[in-house]
Write a protein that holds these residues in place. Structure first.
Motif: not given
Length: 491
Positions: A173, A217, A221, A224, A229, A232-233
């Motif tokens: 993240g 986050f 974030g 999301r 999330w 997606d990371n």
């Protein structure tokens, strides 16, 4: 009458071509197929067994790897997934991370040679590809991280590292994580003649609701869900690495080995353990976006836990290459209770459904011929060589053909072939050559049984038959680029 004869000749020729696609044992032998094995360095599981602490130690360590590569070559393997990064340490001369202690017995100690450079050179000598297998996110347990001292990324880049359950991880993240991983990948791709970068553990720890990324986050974030999330990371890291590699050397393959079950399929459930939900890998999304050249799903299962999921990967491949990872370690009585027919059925399935090949985890079980697996591959499934499947999404233009093939029979029983080179000008992606031979003329280059050598550099080749009664009479040469495009034949 004449027309009937032509039809009969055409049918006979078609049947001949069909027969030539099958080995001597009647099993289909594809001309294009990835045949890969993972060579595991962590804990010395596959290699090395000795330590490079003296000239003799270096010689032994190299000889151990040569033995593995010779064994693979003899069974017509063509791809080696060579472990290059383990847990925050590496097996090459890096300016970023320390040498793995498995090489010398000591952390960050140069073994006196570059293992990755050596592996690449020896693979290429044998006509095999070498892919740098790099563990991405895990950094090891506390003891391991402490052993690396100041050389550990946890000390050098503390902001992108997090502890979780007595281990350390890069934080997917954090925006700088992808940059750090790209610096390692860049180092390998720029400095070595590598054929692929193979990304492992590019995922979150399994079932990690309390993974310490709450701050990130909240910051990144953007509405999301936590699960989306995180997916997606991981996808953003994959995208960044893929684009970075292609900017350096477009022909270098980028692959990963995701969890074997993507998610529930319409045919069979994943029973709550899959890539999408458990470790936040949207690997079929990566295929759909075109940010993978190959996928090696870790399908270390059998029965309905293998076949529906292998078929699901193939149906979602978006024209990319899907190479199931086969759990051959389960043939060992200490690991599982598989029998050899499990692996044979999986081999037959991958070919029937036209997947791009197979990968075997791990090479130790090939070396040990566990339950006769190595012999089965050598004598049944891999009786003929296979070429790397092309990558038309990168480049689909074949190189120019070599010309003026000259065949010289020598008094020592060898045959010297020479030719004029292909005239392509891209020196960084210069073509190599494939040598074909047969007892009939013209040489049929569609038949993999006729492949004598591949990845030949230069414009000469000495043909030395193992047994004089198998000597070939006729020859052909083609040029092939690093995207797998093959030229017309020079005969």
């Amino acid at each position: 009458m004449k027309q009937s004869i032509l039809i009969l000749l055409f049918i006979a020729y078609t049947l001949q071509l069909a027969a030539q696609s099958f080995g001597k044992n009647g099993i289909y032998q594809p001309k294009y197929e990835v045949r890969a094995a993972w060579v595991t360095a962590v804990y010395g599981l596959d290699w090395p067994r000795s330590r490079a602490v003296s000239p003799e130690g270096i010689r032994k360590q190299k000889a151990e790897l040569i033995e593995i590569l010779d064994h693979l070559k003899a069974a017509n393997f063509n791809t080696v997934l060579f472990q290059t990064r383990t847990r925050g340490d590496v097996l090459y001369r890096s300016k970023i991370e320390p040498f793995n202690s498995i090489l010398t017995g000591k952390v960050d100690t140069d073994p006196g040679y570059d293992p990755l450079a050596f592996a690449i050179e020896e693979c290429h000598k044998r006509g095999m590809e070498c892919h740098a297998w790099m563990v991405a996110i895990p950094l090891g347990n506390r003891k391991h991280v402490a052993s690396l001292g100041k050389a550990s990324v946890t000390r050098k880049k503390a902001d992108i590292c997090v502890p979780y359950k007595r281990e350390y991880f890069l934080n997917p993240g954090h925006p700088q994580t992808k940059e750090y991983l790209m610096s390692l990948v860049h180092e390998v791709v720029e400095n070595y003649d590598i054929d692929g970068v193979h990304l492992d553990y590019l995922r979150y720890p399994e079932n990690a609701p309390r993974f310490p990324d709450a701050y990130d986050f909240r910051k990144y974030g953007k509405g999301r869900s936590l699960a989306q999330w995180r997916r997606d990371n991981i996808t953003e890291i994959v995208r960044h690495l893929y684009k970075g590699v292609k900017a350096l050397k477009p022909w270098v393959k980028v692959s990963s080995c995701p969890v074997g079950k993507y998610r529930d399929t319409s045919r069979y459930p994943s029973r709550g353990w899959n890539a999408f939900h458990t470790v936040y890998q949207d690997a079929q999304g990566w295929l759909g976006e075109g940010i993978q050249d190959q996928i090696y799903p870790m399908l270390y299962f059998r029965g309905n836990h293998f076949y529906p999921f292998a078929l699901d990967w193939q149906e979602q491949n978006n024209g990319r290459q899907v190479i199931p990872g086969l759990g051959i370690y389960f043939l060992d009585a200490n690991e599982g209770n598989w029998t050899l027919d499990e692996v044979e059925r999986q081999m037959n399935f991958t070919r029937t459904h036209k997947l791009a090949g197979q990968a075997h985890y791990r090479v130790k079980y090939l070396m040990d011929n566990t339950q006769g697996l190595y012999e089965t591959l050598e004598e049944k499934f891999y009786t003929a060589p296979a070429l790397q499947p092309p990558m038309p999404w990168i480049d689909n233009v074949p190189p120019t053909a070599p010309t003026e093939l000259t065949v010289t029979r020598q008094v020592d029983g060898y045959t010297r072939l020479s030719w004029h080179p292909a005239t392509d000008n891209d020196q960084r992606n210069a073509p190599t050559y494939i040598i074909y031979g047969s007892d009939t003329s013209p040489v049929d280059t569609s038949n993999p049984e006729n492949i004598l050598a591949q990845r030949v550099q230069g414009t000469e080749y000495t043909y030395a038959p193992v047994r004089f009664w198998t000597e070939k009479k006729y020859f052909a040469v083609t040029a092939v680029d690093r995207c797998g495009n093959e030229s017309e034949a020079c005969r």
